[in-house]
Enzyme design. Structure first.
Site, mmCIF file in Angstrom:
data_model
loop_
_atom_site.group_PDB
_atom_site.id
_atom_site.type_symbol
_atom_site.label_atom_id
_atom_site.label_comp_id
_atom_site.label_asym_id
_atom_site.label_seq_id
_atom_site.Cartn_x
_atom_site.Cartn_y
_atom_site.Cartn_z
ATOM 1 N N GLY A 15 0.826 -1.233 -0.072
ATOM 2 C CA GLY A 15 -0.134 -0.019 0.049
ATOM 3 C C GLY A 15 0.697 1.210 0.013
ATOM 4 C CB SER A 16 4.379 2.023 -0.605
ATOM 5 O OG SER A 16 4.620 1.860 -1.969
ATOM 6 N NE ARG A 92 -8.299 -12.352 -7.261
ATOM 7 C CZ ARG A 92 -8.456 -13.600 -6.979
ATOM 8 N NH1 ARG A 92 -7.507 -13.702 -5.841
ATOM 9 N NH2 ARG A 92 -8.818 -14.578 -7.412
ATOM 10 C CB ILE A 93 -5.186 -11.418 -14.258
ATOM 11 C CG1 ILE A 93 -3.585 -11.548 -14.163
ATOM 12 C CG2 ILE A 93 -5.826 -11.444 -15.638
ATOM 13 C CD1 ILE A 93 -2.851 -12.314 -15.042
ATOM 14 C CG HIS A 110 3.530 -2.456 -15.104
ATOM 15 N ND1 HIS A 110 3.144 -3.864 -14.611
ATOM 16 C CD2 HIS A 110 4.426 -2.539 -16.094
ATOM 17 C CE1 HIS A 110 3.929 -4.592 -15.211
ATOM 18 N NE2 HIS A 110 4.883 -3.809 -16.045
ATOM 19 C CB THR A 142 -7.539 -2.847 -22.018
ATOM 20 O OG1 THR A 142 -6.339 -3.256 -22.459
ATOM 21 C CG2 THR A 142 -7.766 -1.375 -22.455
HETATM 22 C C1 GRF Z 1 3.768 -1.427 -7.190
HETATM 23 O O1 GRF Z 1 5.485 -1.291 -7.685
HETATM 24 C C2 GRF Z 1 3.124 -1.091 -8.503
HETATM 25 O O2 GRF Z 1 3.606 -0.528 -9.611
HETATM 26 C C3 GRF Z 1 2.787 -2.557 -8.710
HETATM 27 O O3 GRF Z 1 2.563 -3.214 -7.406
HETATM 28 C C4 GRF Z 1 3.503 -2.558 -6.515
HETATM 29 C C5 GRF Z 1 2.617 -2.259 -5.348
HETATM 30 O O4 GRF Z 1 3.157 -1.547 -4.436
HETATM 31 N N1 GRF Z 1 1.561 -2.666 -9.718
HETATM 32 P P1 GRF Z 1 2.585 -0.741 -3.274
HETATM 33 O O5 GRF Z 1 1.593 -1.815 -2.647
HETATM 34 O O6 GRF Z 1 1.801 0.311 -3.529
HETATM 35 O O7 GRF Z 1 3.636 -0.515 -2.162
#
Ligand code: GRF
Length: 199
Positions: A15-16, A92-93, A110, A142
């Site tokens: 959750g950062s 999850r996808i 991402h 998508t």
């Molecule tokens: C991040 O690197 C984000 O790009 C990816 O998952 C990670 C989540 O990190 N989709 P956090 O839980 O927000 O710390």
């Protein structure tokens, strides 16, 4: 003043990014109206509760199949009436049916410069490929995993001798600036005057 953009944040873990989004929220731009997790033990839920953000857990173990889990997830999201649904480390996808239901409102962050390195383990793969640049992407979701239209990217130069952990840390720092910037820009774009037609 206009109402802030209503943002639901969907997480699975640390959750950062949720924290970064929350710290940058402002009544003149966007508000986090709900945090939804598929993992009851997600660290991000603890943060959300401390900040008194409304939280909901939709645990796939409580549902007989993926379809019913996704319907419950969609209802939990709908309940907070979001304008935008921001996936932030959601592991999850999602099915095409789910994605289509939130068409144009579902975004993700991402940790790579898409279209390079979709999927998992992006930092190790970028280093193995000898990438000289790396970074993060915010994109619309998508049905094609990590393949939706790109909204914004943030990039860095890969340093000589850098390992995946060091690179991950630097990319995460970029994410923490990029995601709030995108939400702020989406919020402001709602009230932008239409472009002037060419004379
Ligand atoms: C991040 O690197 C984000 O790009 C990816 O998952 C990670 C989540 O990190 N989709 P956090 O839980 O927000 O710390």
């Amino acid at each position: 003043m206009n109402d802030p953009l209503r943002v639901a944040v969907v997480i699975s873990g640390r959750g950062s990014n949720l924290r970064a989004l929350h710290l940058a929220a402002h009544p003149s731009t966007y508000a986090i109206v709900g945090v939804i997790s598929d993992k009851p033990t997600a660290q991000g839920l603890t943060y959300a509760r401390q900040c008194r953000l409304p939280t909901t857990v939709v645990d796939p173990h409580d549902y007989p199949d993926t379809g019913q889990f996704e319907r419950a997830l969609a209802h939990a999201i709908d309940d907070v009436r979001p304008d935008i649904v921001a996936l932030a480390g959601f592991l999850r996808i999602l099915s095409a049916a789910f994605v289509d239901r939130f068409h144009g409102r579902l975004i993700n962050i991402h940790p790579s410069l898409l279209p390079a390195f979709p999927g998992l383990d992006t930092h190790r793969r970028a280093l193995a490929a000898g990438a000289t640049e790396h970074g993060a992407t915010v994109h619309y979701v998508t049905p094609q995993v990590d393949g939706g239209p790109i909204i914004a990217q943030s990039r860095l130069v890969v340093e000589a001798g850098e390992d995946p952990t060091q690179l991950a840390k630097r990319v995460l720092a970029l994410e923490h600036t990029l995601y709030p910037q995108v939400l702020t820009a989406l919020a402001r774009a709602r009230h932008a005057p239409p472009p002037t037609p060419p004379s």
